[in-house]
Design a protein around this motif. Structure first.
Motif, PDB file in Angstrom:
ATOM      1  N   GLY A 100      20.983   1.984  60.126  1.00  0.00           N
ATOM      2  CA  GLY A 100      19.921   2.209  58.729  1.00  0.00           C
ATOM      3  C   GLY A 100      19.917   3.726  58.517  1.00  0.00           C
ATOM      4  N   ASP A 101      19.609   4.562  59.796  1.00  0.00           N
ATOM      5  CA  ASP A 101      19.171   5.829  59.267  1.00  0.00           C
ATOM      6  C   ASP A 101      20.328   6.716  59.993  1.00  0.00           C
ATOM      7  OD1 ASP A 101      17.815   7.665  57.775  1.00  0.00           O
ATOM      8  OD2 ASP A 101      16.214   7.918  59.132  1.00  0.00           O
ATOM      9  N   GLY A 326      32.964  13.020  52.983  1.00  0.00           N
ATOM     10  CA  GLY A 326      32.085  12.207  51.935  1.00  0.00           C
ATOM     11  C   GLY A 326      30.699  12.391  52.599  1.00  0.00           C
ATOM     12  N   ILE A 327      29.509  11.980  51.513  1.00  0.00           N
ATOM     13  CA  ILE A 327      28.084  12.272  51.908  1.00  0.00           C
ATOM     14  C   ILE A 327      27.581  10.952  52.189  1.00  0.00           C
ATOM     15  CG2 ILE A 327      26.112  13.367  51.061  1.00  0.00           C
ATOM     16  CD1 ILE A 327      27.710  14.942  49.121  1.00  0.00           C
ATOM     17  N   SER A 328      26.659  11.099  53.205  1.00  0.00           N
ATOM     18  CA  SER A 328      25.985   9.720  53.784  1.00  0.00           C
ATOM     19  C   SER A 328      25.073   9.664  52.620  1.00  0.00           C
ATOM     20  CB  SER A 328      25.386   9.895  55.046  1.00  0.00           C
ATOM     21  OG  SER A 328      24.498   9.182  55.184  1.00  0.00           O
ATOM     22  N   LYS A 329      24.742   8.219  52.401  1.00  0.00           N
ATOM     23  CA  LYS A 329      23.942   7.843  51.412  1.00  0.00           C
ATOM     24  C   LYS A 329      22.457   8.337  51.848  1.00  0.00           C
ATOM     25  CE  LYS A 329      24.536   5.139  47.409  1.00  0.00           C
ATOM     26  NZ  LYS A 329      25.012   3.593  47.595  1.00  0.00           N
ATOM     27  N   THR A 330      22.347   7.905  53.150  1.00  0.00           N
ATOM     28  CA  THR A 330      21.033   8.501  53.642  1.00  0.00           C
ATOM     29  C   THR A 330      20.475   9.867  54.003  1.00  0.00           C
ATOM     30  OG1 THR A 330      21.894   8.101  55.889  1.00  0.00           O
ATOM     31  CG2 THR A 330      20.758   5.955  54.854  1.00  0.00           C
ATOM     32  N   THR A 331      21.446  10.731  53.622  1.00  0.00           N
ATOM     33  CA  THR A 331      21.048  12.193  53.963  1.00  0.00           C
ATOM     34  C   THR A 331      19.793  12.572  53.217  1.00  0.00           C
ATOM     35  OG1 THR A 331      22.062  14.387  53.976  1.00  0.00           O
ATOM     36  CG2 THR A 331      22.696  13.104  52.294  1.00  0.00           C
ATOM     37  N   LYS A 332      19.205  13.540  54.013  1.00  0.00           N
ATOM     38  CA  LYS A 332      17.844  13.834  53.345  1.00  0.00           C
ATOM     39  C   LYS A 332      18.451  15.418  52.407  1.00  0.00           C
ATOM     40  CE  LYS A 332      14.778  11.974  56.491  1.00  0.00           C
ATOM     41  NZ  LYS A 332      15.775  11.409  57.395  1.00  0.00           N
ATOM     42  N   HIS A 333      19.563  15.529  52.889  1.00  0.00           N
ATOM     43  CA  HIS A 333      20.088  16.901  52.049  1.00  0.00           C
ATOM     44  C   HIS A 333      21.420  16.774  51.237  1.00  0.00           C
ATOM     45  CE1 HIS A 333      17.471  18.331  55.115  1.00  0.00           C
ATOM     46  NE2 HIS A 333      17.983  17.776  56.056  1.00  0.00           N
ATOM     47  N   PRO A 334      21.339  15.882  50.287  1.00  0.00           N
ATOM     48  CA  PRO A 334      22.526  15.522  49.395  1.00  0.00           C
ATOM     49  C   PRO A 334      22.876  16.962  48.811  1.00  0.00           C
ATOM     50  CG  PRO A 334      20.508  14.698  48.492  1.00  0.00           C
ATOM     51  CD  PRO A 334      20.294  15.033  49.871  1.00  0.00           C
ATOM     52  N   LYS A 335      22.092  18.015  48.192  1.00  0.00           N
ATOM     53  CA  LYS A 335      22.582  18.943  47.510  1.00  0.00           C
ATOM     54  C   LYS A 335      23.251  19.906  48.569  1.00  0.00           C
ATOM     55  CE  LYS A 335      18.984  19.933  44.485  1.00  0.00           C
ATOM     56  NZ  LYS A 335      17.656  20.626  44.731  1.00  0.00           N
ATOM     57  N   GLU A 336      22.804  20.114  49.562  1.00  0.00           N
ATOM     58  CA  GLU A 336      23.355  21.083  50.649  1.00  0.00           C
ATOM     59  C   GLU A 336      24.726  20.399  51.041  1.00  0.00           C
ATOM     60  OE1 GLU A 336      20.233  20.105  50.754  1.00  0.00           O
ATOM     61  OE2 GLU A 336      18.990  21.763  50.815  1.00  0.00           O
ATOM     62  N   ALA A 337      24.666  19.084  51.320  1.00  0.00           N
ATOM     63  CA  ALA A 337      26.133  18.602  51.864  1.00  0.00           C
ATOM     64  C   ALA A 337      27.003  18.552  50.260  1.00  0.00           C
ATOM     65  CB  ALA A 337      25.717  17.053  51.889  1.00  0.00           C
ATOM     66  N   LEU A 338      26.616  18.493  49.250  1.00  0.00           N
ATOM     67  CA  LEU A 338      27.633  18.778  48.083  1.00  0.00           C
ATOM     68  C   LEU A 338      28.102  20.251  48.043  1.00  0.00           C
ATOM     69  CD1 LEU A 338      29.120  17.045  45.845  1.00  0.00           C
ATOM     70  CD2 LEU A 338      27.330  18.031  44.321  1.00  0.00           C
ATOM     71  N   LYS A 339      27.207  21.194  48.484  1.00  0.00           N
ATOM     72  CA  LYS A 339      27.546  22.509  48.263  1.00  0.00           C
ATOM     73  C   LYS A 339      28.746  22.781  49.638  1.00  0.00           C
ATOM     74  CE  LYS A 339      25.276  26.690  47.927  1.00  0.00           C
ATOM     75  NZ  LYS A 339      23.882  27.273  48.340  1.00  0.00           N
TER      76      LYS A 339
END
Ligand code: GLC
Length: 442
Positions: A100-101, A326-339
């Protein structure tokens, strides 16, 4: 002094008389103490976690993490070191998602994982984040390897292709050109072994794991056979050419060209034996090159490298490997991950990464970059090798299909089954698997 005394008197007077003043003071005190707690929490750097195979960690830390953190002081990259087999890393990511997380923000993905991870809904859809123009700088098969049903889920950070390494010095000494076919490879191996120039002829990865599946698609291609056609889902494992491919591998062990232990070897086992000077040929990935040619390596400067060959009358093919983010759907930091993805796949860090680790670039221009070519002269030809590389079937059930193949291939290589029995079983189970998938989708 007088002034302080005066202020204190006024404050005390108001404090006692005015409720509003009393409340206001409490509020101000509350805001100040809250700020003292919140500000440091907010200014804590964001940490992006990702998991990868152990040998990848040192070059990642030396190049990628260092460069990224220097330019992004508010974001940390935390690399978690996993076991040294891509399928084990995949299992770890998979269990994390199923629980899950996921503790991982970025997913360092092998090219074969995209369909499964995307179909399961574990990844952020990146299609709208990258324009066609931005994607066009990457090698096309690597971009394709990041797509599922025409949506983009992974940006390629490095490509990979199976290669044939040979001992240039020994071949020259015995008057041979590099082999063009499996038959020539066998002949040269036997001769060099008989002459006592080398203990083993040919090293490849025969353990029951993903590396063996990658190695085997090359042998399949070399015999004109195939595994699964991704468009029709036709399975080719029990066709005569595929059975011949297994028999070829069995014969290398039976004839003493490959060591009996080859059925337990992964990439690093084979590299160590090759690097110690004990074998004439090695099938592996480009990461071997800088290690084999490092200062102190017994085979430094004595090695040649070429794309994978095939059996007489067939064209060989290198297996397409490679890694992306790739970026995990459950990340709390999608913006930073994309950066992070944008930075890590950009020109400068990738160039340094390639120079440091001998990895294959995913950016087209780096294949002919003068600094890279000065270090790895064969990279311009690599571009073609990657474009024509053989794919492992890009299907959502790839992990299970590969597991079936690995089990039966291993059974045949360790003589628990004949090549025919093994491949017939593998083909039957693969058909059942794909059929079940078709019915589920209905
Ligand atoms: C390399 C390849 C990867 C492949 C793996 C098999 O890391 O890049 O695609 O699955 O080897 O061991």
């Amino acid at each position: 002094m007088k002034l302080l005394f005066f202020l204190k008197r006024i404050l005390t007077k108001y404090w006692l008389r005015s409720r509003l003043f009393y409340r206001l003071t409490l509020l101000i005190l509350f805001v100040i103490s809250a700020a003292l707690v919140i500000v440091p929490v907010l200014s804590q750097p964001v940490t992006l976690r990702l998991l990868m195979t152990a040998p990848d960690v040192p070059p990642w830390n030396r190049v990628m993490v260092k460069a990224f953190e220097a330019q992004n002081p508010g974001i940390r990259l935390q690399i978690v070191e996993g076991p040294n087999a891509t399928n084990l890393i995949e299992d770890l990511y998979t269990s994390a998602f199923l629980l899950g997380d996921s503790p991982y923000d970025l997913i360092n993905m092998d090219v074969i994982w995209t369909p499964k991870f995307a179909a399961a809904g574990w990844l952020v859809d990146l299609t709208d984040e990258f324009s066609q123009e931005e994607l066009s700088v990457f090698s096309a098969p690597d971009v394709e390897g990041g797509k599922y049903q025409d949506r983009l889920y992974r940006l390629p950070i490095r490509s990979d292709a199976g290669m044939l390494y040979y001992r240039r010095d020994l071949l020259e000494q015995a008057g041979y050109q590099p082999p063009k076919t499996f038959e020539e490879l066998v002949k040269i191996s036997k001769d060099l072994q008989e002459k006592g120039l080398v203990r083993w002829g040919y090293l490849w990865q025969g353990r029951q794991y993903e590396g063996a599946a990658a190695m085997f698609v090359e042998v399949l291609k070399g015999f004109g056979a195939f595994w699964v056609n991704p468009d029709t889902l036709e399975v080719g494992l029990d066709q005569p050419a595929a059975i011949q491919a297994v028999k070829f591998l069995q014969s290398t062990i039976q004839e003493g060209i490959s060591p009996p232990g080859v059925t337990t070897y992964m990439e690093e086992d084979t590299r160590r034996i090759f690097q110690s000077g004990e074998a004439a040929f090695l099938r592996s990935w480009p990461y071997v090159w800088p290690l084999a040619n490092a200062e102190g390596s017994p085979i430094q400067g004595k090695v040649g490298i070429m794309p994978m060959i095939g059996a007489e009358g067939n064209t060989g093919g290198s297996c397409l490997g490679g890694w992306g983010l790739g970026i995990s759907k459950t990340t709390k930091h999608p913006k930073e991950a994309l950066k992070a993805i944008r930075f890590l796949t950009s020109q400068a860090p990738q160039k340094e990464f390639v120079l440091e680790a001998g990895y294959v670039p995913s950016r087209k221009s780096l294949f002919t970059d003068p600094v890279i070519v000065a270090k790895y002269s064969y990279y311009p030809q690599f571009f073609q090798v990657v474009q024509k590389a053989v794919l492992r079937p890009p299907i959502a059930q790839y992990a299970q299909a590969s597991d079936i193949l690995q089990r039966y291939l291993s059974a045949a290589l360790t003589n628990q089954m004949t090549a025919e029995q093994a491949m017939q079983n593998a083909a039957r189970e693969t058909r059942l698997l794909l059929e079940a998938g078709r019915t589920r989708r209905g």
